[in-house]
Design a protein around this motif. Sequence first.
Motif, PDB file in Angstrom:
ATOM      1  N   TRP A 146     -23.648 -47.971 -46.289  1.00 40.05           N
ATOM      2  CA  TRP A 146     -23.668 -46.573 -45.853  1.00 40.05           C
ATOM      3  C   TRP A 146     -23.198 -45.669 -46.979  1.00 40.05           C
ATOM      4  CZ3 TRP A 146     -25.904 -44.393 -41.855  1.00 40.05           C
ATOM      5  CH2 TRP A 146     -26.276 -45.202 -40.776  1.00 40.05           C
ATOM      6  N   GLY A 147     -23.898 -44.551 -47.112  1.00 38.69           N
ATOM      7  CA  GLY A 147     -23.550 -43.606 -48.144  1.00 38.69           C
ATOM      8  C   GLY A 147     -24.675 -42.601 -48.321  1.00 38.69           C
ATOM      9  N   VAL A 148     -24.682 -41.935 -49.466  1.00 40.32           N
ATOM     10  CA  VAL A 148     -25.668 -40.891 -49.727  1.00 40.32           C
ATOM     11  C   VAL A 148     -27.085 -41.448 -49.679  1.00 40.32           C
ATOM     12  CG1 VAL A 148     -26.509 -39.243 -51.451  1.00 40.32           C
ATOM     13  CG2 VAL A 148     -24.044 -39.546 -51.113  1.00 40.32           C
ATOM     14  N   LYS A 150     -28.328 -44.117 -48.198  1.00 41.06           N
ATOM     15  CA  LYS A 150     -28.756 -44.556 -46.863  1.00 41.06           C
ATOM     16  C   LYS A 150     -29.211 -43.360 -46.029  1.00 41.06           C
ATOM     17  CE  LYS A 150     -28.447 -48.378 -44.139  1.00 41.06           C
ATOM     18  NZ  LYS A 150     -28.785 -49.766 -44.516  1.00 41.06           N
ATOM     19  N   THR A 252     -25.716 -50.942 -55.880  1.00 37.82           N
ATOM     20  CA  THR A 252     -25.267 -50.569 -54.540  1.00 37.82           C
ATOM     21  C   THR A 252     -24.186 -49.487 -54.598  1.00 37.82           C
ATOM     22  OG1 THR A 252     -23.733 -52.459 -54.561  1.00 37.82           O
ATOM     23  CG2 THR A 252     -25.861 -52.779 -53.517  1.00 37.82           C
ATOM     24  N   ARG A 253     -23.331 -49.530 -55.606  1.00 35.70           N
ATOM     25  CA  ARG A 253     -22.332 -48.481 -55.748  1.00 35.70           C
ATOM     26  C   ARG A 253     -22.991 -47.137 -56.054  1.00 35.70           C
ATOM     27  NH1 ARG A 253     -17.049 -49.701 -56.403  1.00 35.70           N
ATOM     28  NH2 ARG A 253     -16.722 -47.960 -57.827  1.00 35.70           N
ATOM     29  N   ARG A 256     -24.669 -45.704 -52.993  1.00 38.24           N
ATOM     30  CA  ARG A 256     -23.732 -45.103 -52.048  1.00 38.24           C
ATOM     31  C   ARG A 256     -23.264 -43.739 -52.524  1.00 38.24           C
ATOM     32  NH1 ARG A 256     -18.533 -48.497 -50.293  1.00 38.24           N
ATOM     33  NH2 ARG A 256     -20.018 -49.343 -48.801  1.00 38.24           N
ATOM     34  N   ASN A 257     -22.988 -43.608 -53.813  1.00 35.42           N
ATOM     35  CA  ASN A 257     -22.488 -42.350 -54.367  1.00 35.42           C
ATOM     36  C   ASN A 257     -23.070 -42.171 -55.761  1.00 35.42           C
ATOM     37  OD1 ASN A 257     -21.126 -40.111 -55.237  1.00 35.42           O
ATOM     38  ND2 ASN A 257     -19.102 -41.065 -55.256  1.00 35.42           N
ATOM     39  N   ARG A 260     -20.871 -40.677 -59.995  1.00 33.60           N
ATOM     40  CA  ARG A 260     -19.665 -41.462 -60.222  1.00 33.60           C
ATOM     41  C   ARG A 260     -19.662 -41.997 -61.642  1.00 33.60           C
ATOM     42  NH1 ARG A 260     -19.571 -45.429 -55.579  1.00 33.60           N
ATOM     43  NH2 ARG A 260     -17.578 -45.987 -56.522  1.00 33.60           N
ATOM     44  N   ASP A 265     -17.814 -48.077 -62.640  1.00 36.47           N
ATOM     45  CA  ASP A 265     -18.715 -49.001 -61.948  1.00 36.47           C
ATOM     46  C   ASP A 265     -18.820 -50.324 -62.698  1.00 36.47           C
ATOM     47  OD1 ASP A 265     -19.203 -47.245 -59.937  1.00 36.47           O
ATOM     48  OD2 ASP A 265     -21.174 -46.615 -60.628  1.00 36.47           O
TER      49      ASP A 265
END
Length: 939
Positions: A146-148, A150, A252-253, A256-257, A260, A265
């Motif tokens: 879940w995040g941006v 998705k 995946t990071r 989600r966002n 960053r 990362d």
Amino acid sequence: MVHRLSKSLIAFTIAFLGPSSVLGQYYEPVVRPLGSKYRVHKTQHFEIIFEEGSEVEAWQTALILERTLPEAQSLSGLARKMWMPVVLNNSSDRANGYVHTHPFRQEIEVPHIKGNRIGTRSDSWIEAVATHELVHATQAQASGPWGVGKVLHWFAPDAARALNLSLPPGLNEGAAVFFESPGPYGAGRLGDARFQMQYRAAAASERPWSLSQLFEPSRYGFHANRHYIGGANFFAWHYSKDQGLFFEKMRTRRFRNPVRSTGLDLRRATGQPLSELVTEFREETSTTLVHRRPRPPDPIVESPGILQRRPQWLNDSTLVVYRRGLNETPGLYSLGIDSGATKRIHSVQLPEDAWFSVADSIILYSRYVPDRFSTLASSADIFEYDLSENRERRLTHGARAHVPVQSSSGIWALQNDGQRNTWIEVDTVGGIQTIRGRSQADLIQIAPSAEITAVLVRHDRMQAIHRADSSGVLEPWIFIDGAAIRELSWSSDGRYLLFTAEFGSVTNVFCHDLESKRTLQLSDVPYGALDPILSEDNRILVYVDYQHEHYNVVAVEFAPEEWVEVPLTPVSELPKISPRLELPKDFTHEPYKSGERLFPRMFLPVGVWSNDTPERRLGLGGGLSIHGSDPLRRRTYAMETTLQARKLWGRAEVSAVFRPVVATIDVYSQPDVAIARVLTQEDGKESIRDITYGEQSRGVGITFTLPLRFEANVRHSYASIIVGVRSERTRWFSLDENPVPYRRDTRQSLAEWERSTRVDVGILLAVGLQQNTRDVRPNRGTVLGIYGRADVIRERDPRRTGLYMRLSQYWSISRRSNTSMILGASLLSQNGAGVYSRSLVLPRGHEAFLGRGAHVRVDAEILQPVWYIQNGFLTVPSYFKVLYVYGFIQRVVVSPDYRGNWSAGLGMGLQFRLLHYLDLELRASFNPLDFNKGYFSLM
């Protein structure tokens, strides 16, 4: 400048969506080559959209993609169901492959790429490029937590895919290069010595590439593909530690966002601090890649930052070489064997293989000729340059031929036929006769001597030398197991056949002696030797020796007796060349229909504001937009509705391509601003004030655009012709407490609707633009824009007409130091205020009313780079390209209304990149004529 939040935010966070049109379409229409027709073959996961005539390549592409899909998906993790259009184009000889997210698709140029861009052990071009691009496709399509990403995927899946691809470009390309390079044969670029020689040399240099340089594309650097090379080596190194798990974690990071730290990362994904990771990578790289460093031979001339290829003897003391570099105009140059002096013979940009041949006073080469209408297509044609007349002559038209060489019977060349090629002969009037047809082998080079015709052939993942008879029948001749052979050349007496081949992951020079039947190694270089050739008397061997960011031409004594013999592999071990591949009978396809593929692709929020002084009075605005396109971008559309200045606005735009013309229809209700010179009365006294009002426009328009290309080589010349008709109603509204004024002559309020119909015509013409690698601006060329506007119908008011012209002349004071200058002039002629924006001619930082008459501005800008930084940071994802100083001056020299001062500035500019994809230019300057004034811009 009007900014749209949806575009700015997406560009900043996912940064993979392309440029938008002025009217706000994300999916810009594309003109494809005239006569190109597409058909569709569907598989379980892919829709292969191929150009007619490419059925075999479409079938192969489908098999390769379906076979390798599960493995490619495992690299990115958490695979989402795949359904992807794959477009195969067969009208261009400039081969390439790419994945786009707007709209989501893969595009492949069917003809194979030239030179050393792919590994010599790949079975075919389609196999190499399809597997490479499949990694990008599965990465884009992958899901995550879940995040941006998705949430974004629910209403804008193409934007969510762009999030997945927002990792550093070098890491994305590194994963794809790694995936294309599997198996015991070492297929793909990671197993290719030419691909690795640049990385080996950089790793052993005093300043090895930083991790930021490995991950970022180089704009002003020597190696344009540095991020491919460095990223692939980094990915392969870390894959050996965790089987690629770090790549899945980073994706995946970012999913989600998107905004960053890449450094953070990497630390979270690898479990190592960034400094420790870099140190370990460099230490292990230097141990595994840099085994030995024999002393290189002395070059004829030191040429840092310059690529030199294909030295050919012009006479006993002079060579002809192909050169291009950081500050060097691409072309054919003479090189003195003793003095090292170079002189440009002819400016020309050769294809990727940099091939040319010299026979007497004639230089033969192939170069790309742009399609007249489509930017997607270029044809390879044969040219000759006559040294005695200093003149270039085109020998073929649309031949799709490359690697030409003079033979006893005429010009021999290789002609593209799908992803394979054929051997052709070109006569004196450009007629073509086929000597050898298409098979499952790729012909790389034809090298004729007086007695033997040698042909370099790649087949079944092996590259070997064959002998050919006059009818094109090939017989295996020279083969070295595990060593790809390249670059053939004969001695003048036909005794020695020279070539390069790789042993110990380094390419060196070899020769085969036809008298002794021995094959000898003639060089021992640390990184790579290229393009060997013998002098007329067989006494001097010339070749190119690669050192870090140097392609040095060296000349050594030819002494084969001093070198050891290399055993050849029996040619009986070579597999027999297979005939042309036949299409299976069960291969099905149907016509491509764009109308069936026009479903909405993105629903995006819209934010509107302005930095300009009058437009900012409208305030902030927001709304929603919808965007769509078919995969070939023949039909595109965009719709949006916004709320601004307490009113609801909207716009809908549809574009379609009709042969070379792009037609766009738009319907709109939108705001603008107008400055009125108003007569007011206060305390019984009359005064004149300039007051800003809102202007509402409702209308419909149709625009036709014809793009043209004339030249796309060292110099670029192109044009764009625009014709439009627009019918609209306009009225003014108040932005504050000031009432909407009325006309003094008719006493009619400007708040009432006024109907008008106008015609717009324009042409943008660019002639002779040239820009070397380190030029921030073109160093020569002219750009002329002429735009006219005239009312056909206008209620109440006289019909308005206007003409705007802009001339920009590019010039370089010093090409060696990349000093550039732009001399410009702008003309605005109108029969009333507001026909065109006054900012087109007003000096920077000035606002004024411009009414009837002609208004002329002259300007100049000079720019000098002071530091090519070419490095950056991963903790805060930023990459700095160039720092420069500049100065400008602008003045309106003719105007019946404006009597302003000069606008001038001295300052500095910085080109940089944020979040790996957002290219920006920051400028700050002060006015030396008025120290209270300054100028700042972020572009």
